[in-house]
Design a protein around this motif. Structure first.
Motif, mmCIF file in Angstrom:
data_model
loop_
_atom_site.group_PDB
_atom_site.id
_atom_site.type_symbol
_atom_site.label_atom_id
_atom_site.label_comp_id
_atom_site.label_asym_id
_atom_site.label_seq_id
_atom_site.Cartn_x
_atom_site.Cartn_y
_atom_site.Cartn_z
ATOM 1 N N THR A 84 0.822 -1.206 0.000
ATOM 2 C CA THR A 84 0.000 0.000 0.000
ATOM 3 C C THR A 84 0.854 1.253 0.000
ATOM 4 O OG1 THR A 84 -1.642 -1.224 1.298
ATOM 5 C CG2 THR A 84 -1.930 1.149 1.133
ATOM 6 N N SER A 85 1.923 1.250 0.789
ATOM 7 C CA SER A 85 2.801 2.424 0.843
ATOM 8 C C SER A 85 3.530 2.625 -0.480
ATOM 9 C CB SER A 85 3.803 2.285 1.991
ATOM 10 O OG SER A 85 4.575 1.107 1.864
ATOM 11 N N GLN A 86 3.907 1.524 -1.157
ATOM 12 C CA GLN A 86 4.563 1.656 -2.463
ATOM 13 C C GLN A 86 3.589 2.237 -3.490
ATOM 14 O OE1 GLN A 86 7.820 1.088 -2.106
ATOM 15 N NE2 GLN A 86 7.191 0.371 -0.088
ATOM 16 N N LEU A 87 2.322 1.835 -3.397
ATOM 17 C CA LEU A 87 1.328 2.364 -4.326
ATOM 18 C C LEU A 87 1.178 3.867 -4.157
ATOM 19 C CD1 LEU A 87 -1.456 -0.384 -4.114
ATOM 20 C CD2 LEU A 87 0.082 0.059 -6.043
ATOM 21 N N PHE A 88 1.234 4.334 -2.913
ATOM 22 C CA PHE A 88 1.123 5.777 -2.698
ATOM 23 C C PHE A 88 2.314 6.497 -3.304
ATOM 24 C CE2 PHE A 88 1.976 9.749 -0.617
ATOM 25 C CZ PHE A 88 0.739 10.366 -0.626
ATOM 26 N N PHE A 89 3.510 6.001 -3.052
ATOM 27 C CA PHE A 89 4.696 6.689 -3.540
ATOM 28 C C PHE A 89 4.769 6.623 -5.064
ATOM 29 C CE2 PHE A 89 9.384 7.396 -3.871
ATOM 30 C CZ PHE A 89 9.389 8.636 -3.274
ATOM 31 N N MET A 90 4.336 5.511 -5.669
ATOM 32 C CA MET A 90 4.311 5.422 -7.129
ATOM 33 C C MET A 90 3.327 6.436 -7.701
ATOM 34 S SD MET A 90 4.728 1.420 -8.256
ATOM 35 C CE MET A 90 3.469 0.750 -7.186
#
Length: 413
Positions: A84-90
């Motif tokens: 989920t955190s990677q999706l936000f940063f992407m």
């Protein structure tokens, strides 16, 4: 560039689709990754890319937020939140690059067109699903159309959502999702984009009617309240105050302050004991005000938080009204259903700077349309835990609108 535009549109179009889902991977995740890859390829071919001071600051605070969330995830051990955190940063990087390589918001506009089309598809699907259920089938199309292997949440959630309203059991169509909160909240934002003519459509009134019907038959309380707030408070109060000499921007500022204090007031003073018949509702109302117990955390938790799925640990350990009653306990990798609360704990006090600074900057410097959408997001985020790609993309677009002083003449035709 053509392939990139198609990928951006499809990222927007599938942003409200929580199904089909295979092992937690959604179509929007695939197109987000493709779009980000293509955006980097295009960025490296561009010459004379300069960053303004505000853009440098945004990148810096974004990287700081990402780092704090990673530390918080390690601290809590809630590693399910890594994706989920990677999706936000992407999403953050994609919107930033779209802004830098696009011409006058054109790439951002393509995503928003896809997002609104996603809202149209979701609305039509909700209405058809509603008719299908009450035609004597008493089942949702999600259980009929999609194979079990593409419903990865079926072992955790029912796709046949119902609500007891005054003793009457009503079916709640949820769109391409297992929960109306995942899709219908996005419909509210799509409604505002169309209503405020940020995205212009030829059949505007018909689309708004479809959105309204889908929102109402979903019986999502937070979404219905947000729709009514927009139609009868934001629109009507603006017109009322303008008669007394106030401008629309000032009215929106007053509404934002009122909403925050209202959330704090009801959270602080509503009881959480046997005198309340619906403890679940009371619990939701008290989440945001529980940020005041931050001083009970250890220094590492205070600075870096718990990551994207570890916020429940804070409530289990440090919130007395929940801990002392013992009627509810957050399992591992579960958060309160309140994004407005969770953002202060994803990355702790360091990470929360990202949300506070970007929200205030976008709200204070943004056009009235930006302020309106941020107000609606404030309402929606208090009642739901929204970590979807659409939320990440829309919020980061609003940040860009704020720092670039986007105005109403930048509309999408």
């Amino acid at each position: 560039m053509t392939l990139f535009k198609i990928s951006l549109f499809l990222t927007g179009f599938f942003s409200l689709f929580a199904i089909p889902s295979y092992n937690g991977v959604l179509l929007v995740h695939i197109f987000l990754v493709i779009s980000l890859f293509l955006s980097f390829c295009l960025l490296f071919t561009k010459k004379n890319i300069f960053l303004l001071k505000a853009e440098y600051s945004l990148l810096l605070i974004g990287i700081l937020y990402y780092a704090s969330v990673m530390f918080g995830t390690i601290n809590s051990g809630a590693y399910e939140g890594l994706l989920t955190s990677q999706l936000f940063f992407m999403s953050f990087l994609l919107v930033f690059i779209m802004h830098k390589i696009g011409d006058n918001y054109k790439l951002i506009n393509i995503f928003l067109k896809g997002f609104v089309c996603s809202g149209i598809a979701t609305s039509l699907y909700c209405i058809i699903d509603f008719i299908y259920f009450y035609s004597g089938n008493f089942n949702t199309l999600n259980n009929v159309i999609w194979p079990q292997m593409l419903l990865s949440k079926s072992n955790e959630h029912t796709f046949l959502n119902q609500i007891n309203l005054f003793g009457i059991i009503l079916f709640r169509p949820s769109g391409f999702s297992w929960d109306p909160g995942l899709s219908i909240t996005g419909l509210i934002i799509a409604f505002v984009f169309v209503s405020e003519s940020i995205v212009k459509l030829k059949l505007r009134k018909l689309v708004l009617l479809l959105f309204s019907i889908a929102i109402i038959i979903s019986t999502s309380r937070t979404s219905v309240i947000s729709l009514l707030f927009y139609l009868f408070i934001v629109k009507k109060v603006q017109n009322l105050y303008i008669r007394f000499g106030y401008d629309k921007v000032s009215v929106l500022n007053y509404l934002a302050v009122f909403i925050l204090f209202f959330f704090l007031y009801i959270g602080l003073f509503i009881p959480y004991d046997g005198s309340i018949s619906n403890l679940g509702t009371a619990r939701h109302l008290k989440y945001f005000s529980s940020t005041f117990y931050f001083y009970r955390q250890n220094i590492f938790e205070f600075l870096f938080g718990y990551g994207y799925t570890g916020v429940g640990q804070y409530f289990n350990e440090y919130v007395p009204w929940l801990k002392n009653t013992g009627d509810f306990y957050f399992d591992n990798n579960l958060n309160p259903e309140s994004t407005l609360t969770n953002v202060f704990f994803y990355g702790g006090s360091i990470g929360s700077l990202f949300w506070v600074i970007t929200y205030l900057q976008s709200f204070l410097k943004g056009a009235k349309e930006v302020k309106t959408i941020l107000l609606i997001l404030l309402l929606l985020s208090n009642g739901y835990a929204i970590n979807s790609v659409w939320f990440n993309m829309i919020y980061n677009i609003l940040i860009i609108y704020g720092i670039t002083k986007w105005r109403q003449n930048e509309i999408i035709h």
